[in-house]
Design a protein around this motif. Structure first.
Motif, PDB file in Angstrom:
ATOM      1  N   ILE A   1      -1.041 -12.174   0.113  1.00 13.18           N
ATOM      2  CA  ILE A   1      -2.299 -11.028  -0.801  1.00 13.18           C
ATOM      3  C   ILE A   1      -1.980  -9.747  -0.381  1.00 13.18           C
ATOM      4  O   ILE A   1      -1.479  -8.912  -1.165  1.00 13.18           O
ATOM      5  CB  ILE A   1      -3.531 -11.603  -1.002  1.00 13.18           C
ATOM      6  N   THR A   2      -1.718  -9.619   1.352  1.00 13.45           N
ATOM      7  CA  THR A   2      -1.641  -8.635   1.478  1.00 13.45           C
ATOM      8  C   THR A   2       0.125  -7.957   1.378  1.00 13.45           C
ATOM      9  O   THR A   2       0.096  -6.854   0.531  1.00 13.45           O
ATOM     10  CB  THR A   2      -1.557  -8.643   2.644  1.00 13.45           C
ATOM     11  N   ARG A   3       0.625  -9.318   0.818  1.00 13.54           N
ATOM     12  CA  ARG A   3       2.003  -9.001   0.745  1.00 13.54           C
ATOM     13  C   ARG A   3       2.277  -8.296  -0.628  1.00 13.54           C
ATOM     14  O   ARG A   3       2.938  -7.298  -1.097  1.00 13.54           O
ATOM     15  CB  ARG A   3       3.480  -9.880   0.457  1.00 13.54           C
ATOM     16  N   LEU A   4       1.809  -8.706  -1.441  1.00 16.66           N
ATOM     17  CA  LEU A   4       1.248  -8.509  -3.265  1.00 16.66           C
ATOM     18  C   LEU A   4       0.643  -7.073  -2.950  1.00 16.66           C
ATOM     19  O   LEU A   4       1.044  -6.244  -3.906  1.00 16.66           O
ATOM     20  CB  LEU A   4       0.229  -9.391  -3.832  1.00 16.66           C
ATOM     21  N   ASN A   5       0.288  -6.870  -2.556  1.00 17.96           N
ATOM     22  CA  ASN A   5      -1.009  -5.075  -2.303  1.00 17.96           C
ATOM     23  C   ASN A   5      -0.107  -4.240  -2.176  1.00 17.96           C
ATOM     24  O   ASN A   5       0.083  -3.728  -2.590  1.00 17.96           O
ATOM     25  CB  ASN A   5      -2.202  -5.445  -1.281  1.00 17.96           C
ATOM     26  N   ASN A   6       0.862  -4.888  -1.143  1.00 15.22           N
ATOM     27  CA  ASN A   6       1.927  -3.919  -0.537  1.00 15.22           C
ATOM     28  C   ASN A   6       2.453  -3.478  -1.573  1.00 15.22           C
ATOM     29  O   ASN A   6       2.875  -2.737  -1.744  1.00 15.22           O
ATOM     30  CB  ASN A   6       2.127  -4.183   0.417  1.00 15.22           C
ATOM     31  N   THR A   7       3.220  -4.671  -1.987  1.00 17.68           N
ATOM     32  CA  THR A   7       4.147  -4.675  -3.321  1.00 17.68           C
ATOM     33  C   THR A   7       4.165  -3.899  -4.552  1.00 17.68           C
ATOM     34  O   THR A   7       4.253  -2.638  -4.869  1.00 17.68           O
ATOM     35  CB  THR A   7       4.702  -5.723  -3.943  1.00 17.68           C
TER      36      THR A   7
HETATM   37  C1  LIG Z   1       1.772  -3.609   4.216  1.00 19.69           C
HETATM   38  O1  LIG Z   1       1.952  -1.817   4.134  1.00 19.69           O
HETATM   39  C2  LIG Z   1       1.761  -1.363   5.485  1.00 19.69           C
HETATM   40  C3  LIG Z   1       1.970  -0.114   5.776  1.00 19.69           C
HETATM   41  O2  LIG Z   1       2.628   0.205   4.978  1.00 19.69           O
HETATM   42  C4  LIG Z   1       2.443  -2.297   6.932  1.00 19.69           C
HETATM   43  O3  LIG Z   1       1.661  -1.753   8.467  1.00 19.69           O
HETATM   44  C5  LIG Z   1       2.516  -4.023   6.694  1.00 19.69           C
HETATM   45  O4  LIG Z   1       2.668  -4.388   8.008  1.00 19.69           O
HETATM   46  C6  LIG Z   1       2.659  -4.336   5.658  1.00 19.69           C
HETATM   47  N1  LIG Z   1       2.060  -5.325   5.548  1.00 19.69           N
HETATM   48  C7  LIG Z   1       2.939  -6.599   5.049  1.00 19.69           C
HETATM   49  C8  LIG Z   1       2.205  -8.030   4.829  1.00 19.69           C
HETATM   50  O5  LIG Z   1       4.155  -6.226   4.713  1.00 19.69           O
END
Ligand SMILES: *[C@@H]1O[C@H](CO)[C@@H](O)[C@H](O)[C@H]1NC(C)=O
Ligand SMILES: *[C@@H]1O[C@H](CO)[C@@H](O)[C@H](O)[C@H]1NC(C)=O
Ligand SMILES: *[C@@H]1O[C@H](CO)[C@@H](O)[C@H](O)[C@H]1NC(C)=O
Ligand SMILES: *[C@@H]1O[C@H](CO)[C@@H](O)[C@H](O)[C@H]1NC(C)=O
Ligand SMILES: *[C@@H]1O[C@H](CO)[C@@H](O)[C@H](O)[C@H]1NC(C)=O
Length: 463
Positions: free
Chosen positions: A112-118
């Motif tokens: 979910i975190t990756r999805l959020n970032n993406t």
């Molecule tokens: C999500 O993005 C943040 C900042 O852009 C970064 O610190 C974090 O490692 C990223 N997480 C993943 C799971 O890619």
């Protein structure tokens, strides 16, 4: 010719210089047009190409594979939670199940975190690109009004010519280089290009009809002298997970007839124990069996002659013990974490790792004196959407379950170019619903499949 022109011209100059008259000619050039803003055009072109590199199919794929990952994992979580609830005795939840659920949750949170970032990155890109495109459009419209001299059109024509020239050069380059390479290397296929799969050529229940759901069979592509027509069979005889021997047949007809003359070659009398075969996706190469070692993130090589086993550890984070399996919507195939494969260039292994979020990773297995991991490639295909893989001429192919009668070879990854194709559309007609192992034999270009206790083979068609 040039000299002829120059001489009279010089004569002319001398003549005029000698002439006493002061007559001079003036040519007046009046340009009613504004000068074409070349700098503006090149800025616009730069912006456009930057837009192109910002938005790539890779980015969309990433999102798709993350979504697929969630889609597959959520129902499993639900199931595991249901199990947990069933085990609830009023006070204590089953410790094991709780741990499973916790692991699942951690995985899902990571996704979910990756999805959020993406997603955020996509939104940002979309916003930036939309603005840029609007600016570009305005700029190009302005430039168009200047373009009475067809500058832009002329540039396009030049570009097309340049591309044609490059293509021509590449063709020449390719043909000169392949013609003098004496050895088959990766991506360089002596049979032509992989086009299609024939219907089933062999379908047999073999020696133990209906007895073992999981197994693998095939031919050694680099057999010892005198064993050229031998076939091998590995059956997961212990709990559909493990095996401790290879069974050999002197020919295909002996295998179909169930007459095993050389018989079994035993790895160890116990099953399972250290270096037992785990999972069905094994291969034979140069008189040795390559497989996933029992309870390890390792490839084992069992030398049938010396009866010795060599081990090779896979990268840290490699999923094993049925954590990174081949799946389709209804089922995952247990203990299919590692898939060994052979092709014209030797032995390969596909697997998944924690850090690659369940995407397929491909490594060459170097089998010179010491067993060691060769070059590695990272794909963007999610393993749980794949039912099996095989290699042909340095190209990885992946299949997916379409229905009980059909499997599709939908994906390829070329190790020479790094190019992926998600849309191959080559269909395998199945005799039985589940393909539990699949491997290519470079000797006779056959695909050997083990399907729900049956051995089936197909011819690979090239063009
Ligand atoms: C999500 O993005 C943040 C900042 O852009 C970064 O610190 C974090 O490692 C990223 N997480 C993943 C799971 O890619
Ligand atoms: C998604 O990312 C944003 C910005 O990094 C953050 O504020 C938000 O809490 C994140 N949401 C989730 C569900 O992780
Ligand atoms: C063939 O390929 C090599 C690199 O692999 C390159 O250096 C060489 O120039 C190529 N030969 C021709 C004739 O283009
Ligand atoms: C592939 O082979 C099958 C028969 O095995 C045939 O029906 C199909 O049309 C072929 N596809 C292509 C693209 O040639
Ligand atoms: C297997 O063992 C034999 C005998 O020790 C040896 O000659 C052969 O090279 C070995 N094969 C492999 C693939 O290591």
């Amino acid at each position: 010719m040039k000299l002829n022109v120059i001489v009279p011209l010089c004569a002319l100059i001398t003549l005029t210089q000698q002439a006493p008259s002061s007559e001079t000619c003036f040519c007046e050039f009046t340009n009613s047009e504004r000068a074409f803003p070349h700098d503006k055009l090149s800025t616009a072109e730069d912006s456009a190409s930057r837009c192109n590199t910002n938005i790539t199919p890779q980015k969309t794929l990433e999102l798709e594979s993350l979504m697929l990952g969630l889609e597959r994992r959520l129902p499993r979580l639900e199931e595991d939670v249901a199990t947990l609830e069933r085990e609830d005795d009023g006070e204590l939840y089953g410790v094991i199940s709780l741990q499973v659920v916790q692991n699942e949750l951690a995985d899902i949170m990571e996704l979910i975190t990756r999805l959020n970032n993406t997603t955020l990155e996509h939104q940002r890109l979309t916003h930036v690109t939309t603005t840029k495109l609007k600016d570009l459009k305005a700029e190009m419209q302005e430039l168009e009004t200047f373009d009475t001299m067809q500058v832009v059109r002329g540039k396009l024509d030049n570009q097309r010519l340049r591309t044609d020239l490059d293509q021509c050069r590449n063709t020449v380059h390719d043909s000169t280089n392949t013609s003098n390479s004496p050895q088959v290397s990766q991506g360089d296929c002596p049979h032509g290009q992989f086009r299609n799969i024939s219907g089933p050529r062999v379908s047999t229940a073999g020696e133990y009809p209906g007895s073992y759901k999981y197994g693998a069979w095939g031919r050694d592509p680099k057999p010892e002298a005198g064993k050229e027509s031998w076939h091998w069979l590995v059956l997961l005889t212990s709990a559909n997970k493990h095996s401790n021997y290879v069974r050999l047949y002197s020919s295909l007809s002996a295998l179909i007839g169930g007459v095993s003359t050389p018989g079994n070659v035993l790895i160890h009398t116990a099953n399972p124990t250290t270096n037992t075969i785990q999972g069905p996706n094994v291969v034979m190469y140069r008189g040795a069996l390559y497989y996933n070692c029992y309870n390890q993130d390792e490839v084992c090589r069992f030398n049938l002659t010396s009866k010795t086993v060599a081990n090779m550890k896979l990268p840290k984070g490699t999923r094993y013990n049925s954590k990174g399996n081949f799946c389709h919507l209804d089922e995952c195939y247990p203990f299919t974490d590692l898939d060994l494969a052979t092709d014209e260039s030797g032995v390969w292994v596909t697997y998944t790792t924690k850090q690659d979020f369940g995407n397929l990773v491909l490594s060459k297995v170097e089998d010179d004196e010491q067993l060691r991991l060769g070059q590695t490639w990272y794909t963007s295909v999610y393993k749980q959407g794949v039912t099996n893989t095989f290699m042909v001429c340095g190209v990885l192919y992946a299949t997916r379950f379409v229905d009980k009668e059909t499997e599709e070879i939908f994906y390829s990854f070329d190790t020479t170019t790094g190019k992926e194709n998600f849309n191959l559309g080559i269909f395998i007609r199945k005799m039985y619903p589940n393909i539990l192992s699949l491997n290519y034999s470079p000797v006779d270009q056959m695909l050997h499949a083990y399907c729900d206790t049956y051995m089936v083979s197909y011819k690979v068609l090239f063009s």
